[in-house]
Design an enzyme around this catalytic site. Structure first.
Site, PDB file in Angstrom:
ATOM      1  N   ASP A 165       0.856  -1.191   0.000  1.00 53.57           N
ATOM      2  CA  ASP A 165       0.000   0.000   0.000  1.00 53.57           C
ATOM      3  C   ASP A 165       0.894   1.245   0.000  1.00 53.57           C
ATOM      4  OD1 ASP A 165       0.836   0.292   2.675  1.00 53.57           O
ATOM      5  OD2 ASP A 165      -0.937  -0.723   3.433  1.00 53.57           O
ATOM      6  N   LYS A 188      -3.794   0.381  -2.500  1.00 53.08           N
ATOM      7  CA  LYS A 188      -4.816  -0.496  -1.905  1.00 53.08           C
ATOM      8  C   LYS A 188      -5.888   0.343  -1.211  1.00 53.08           C
ATOM      9  CE  LYS A 188      -4.246  -1.854   2.719  1.00 53.08           C
ATOM     10  NZ  LYS A 188      -3.542  -2.489   3.826  1.00 53.08           N
ATOM     11  N   ARG A 190      -9.132  -0.256   1.685  1.00 56.37           N
ATOM     12  CA  ARG A 190      -9.760  -1.252   2.552  1.00 56.37           C
ATOM     13  C   ARG A 190     -11.140  -0.743   2.949  1.00 56.37           C
ATOM     14  NH1 ARG A 190      -7.957  -5.451   6.146  1.00 56.37           N
ATOM     15  NH2 ARG A 190      -5.782  -4.967   5.905  1.00 56.37           N
ATOM     16  N   ASP A 216       5.870  -5.246   4.743  1.00 55.51           N
ATOM     17  CA  ASP A 216       4.798  -4.536   5.447  1.00 55.51           C
ATOM     18  C   ASP A 216       5.161  -4.476   6.934  1.00 55.51           C
ATOM     19  OD1 ASP A 216       2.447  -3.163   5.734  1.00 55.51           O
ATOM     20  OD2 ASP A 216       1.148  -4.738   4.962  1.00 55.51           O
TER      21      ASP A 216
HETATM   22  C1  R5P Z   1      -1.961  -1.022   7.162  1.00 51.97           C
HETATM   23  O1  R5P Z   1      -1.908   0.197   7.236  1.00 51.97           O
HETATM   24  C2  R5P Z   1      -0.818  -1.859   7.619  1.00 51.97           C
HETATM   25  O2  R5P Z   1       0.402  -1.324   7.179  1.00 51.97           O
HETATM   26  C3  R5P Z   1      -0.937  -3.307   7.116  1.00 51.97           C
HETATM   27  O3  R5P Z   1      -0.877  -3.326   5.715  1.00 51.97           O
HETATM   28  C4  R5P Z   1      -2.213  -3.962   7.579  1.00 51.97           C
HETATM   29  O4  R5P Z   1      -2.419  -3.791   8.944  1.00 51.97           O
HETATM   30  C5  R5P Z   1      -2.204  -5.445   7.232  1.00 51.97           C
HETATM   31  O5  R5P Z   1      -3.423  -6.010   7.595  1.00 51.97           O
HETATM   32  P1  R5P Z   1      -3.976  -7.369   6.980  1.00 51.97           P
HETATM   33  O6  R5P Z   1      -2.925  -8.392   7.140  1.00 51.97           O
HETATM   34  O7  R5P Z   1      -5.213  -7.633   7.796  1.00 51.97           O
HETATM   35  O8  R5P Z   1      -4.338  -7.104   5.554  1.00 51.97           O
END
Ligand code: R5P
Length: 291
Positions: A165, A188, A190, A216
């Site tokens: 993202d 991305k 959400r 990430d």
């Molecule tokens: C979002 O801002 C974070 O950096 C992560 O991308 C997010 O928390 C990942 O969550 P998940 O594994 O539920 O997609």
């Protein structure tokens, strides 16, 4: 200095203590029959610089409460200073009021820790917009990327780094620079009700035959990295490795990543998890809190 591990330290007081050549100890903890937390601190805190190590993974509220009890007790036992090492700091993702009436939980938690007597705080790779200005004292942010780069570099032939993202572009650039390769990112979105992740714009870059390292901060449901993995594999990537710091791994995350073609997952020991390659972040934390 004395380094004291709380019930959710995941053993990090030992590696921090070893790296700093300082003594470490562990609190005794239990639950009262009604579910309230009980903490008993080790002796020898009077006049010492006390470092409390307590991650705040699930159950987050309990682990935060234990940290507050530890800090308040250290103050009562006349610690000279109190540093909280919170390797994974929960609640940081609610970093602003998205809808009228919401509590800004990241700001609230920082204030609670401060009010319990903690004057300096160390957190490993927090969510990027966390409002640390709510904490009145020194804040050290521990960067895991050099450690992660060293661990994955041997596994890659033709690497490219991908942030799943926009918020992760800085991390991807730092990792790509250390690996000596290019990076790209995904746009991305959400859904705030269903938590479903969607890719908004076409992915830029060439992925054919590449070893893609998706980086990430957190893997929670795994959906973010799973979507990114499917996208690069559909563009001809050779293999996909997921590199994250906090392996929260909520409900079936590992299977979701496997199903999306991720061949290896790297994380750190900020959160206990056994289904991945775990890197010990203790040395980096020690360097950050060293006076
Ligand atoms: C979002 O801002 C974070 O950096 C992560 O991308 C997010 O928390 C990942 O969550 P998940 O594994 O539920 O997609």
């Amino acid at each position: 200095m004395i380094i004291i591990g709380g019930p959710a330290s995941n053993g990090l007081e030992e590696s921090i203590g070893k790296a700093l050549r300082e003594k470490s100890a562990k609190v005794a903890a239990k639950l009262f029959p009604d579910g309230e937390s009980y903490i008993k601190m080790p002796g020898g805190m009077e006049g010492e610089d006390v470092v409390l190590v307590q991650s705040t993974y699930s159950p987050q509220d309990k682990h935060i409460m234990e940290l507050l009890l530890m800090a308040d007790a250290a103050r009562e036992f006349k610690a000279r200073s109190i540093t909280a090492v919170v390797p994974y700091m929960a609640y940081l993702r609610q970093d602003r009021r998205f809808m009228e009436g919401e509590a800004v939980s990241s700001q609230a938690v920082l204030r609670f820790i401060n009010a319990a007597g903690v004057s300096s705080l160390a957190v490993v790779q927090p969510h990027k917009d966390a409002p640390f200005s709510a904490f009145n004292g020194k804040v050290s942010l521990v960067d895991p990327i050099p450690l992660q780069a060293k661990a994955v570099s041997k596994l890659l032939t033709e690497p490219i780094v991908l942030a799943p993202d926009k918020g992760g572009v800085g991390r991807a650039k730092e990792l790509a620079d250390l690996l000596g390769c290019k990076f790209s990112h995904i746009d991305k979105v959400r859904d705030s009700v269903t938590w479903e992740v969607k890719i908004e714009a076409p992915l830029v870059g060439s992925f054919k035959g590449k070893d893609v390292v998706i980086v990430d901060d957190i893997i929670s449901t795994g959906e973010t990295i799973a979507q990114a993995s499917r996208e690069v594999l559909s563009k001809g990537a050779e293999k996909v490795i997921a590199v994250a710091t906090h392996l929260v791994m909520a409900g079936g995350a590992k299977d979701r990543l496997k199903g999306a073609g991720v061949s290896e997952i790297f994380g750190t020991n900020t959160v206990p998890y056994e289904g991945a390659k775990i890197l010990d972040i203790g040395g980096q934390i020690a360097a950050a809190i060293k006076v």
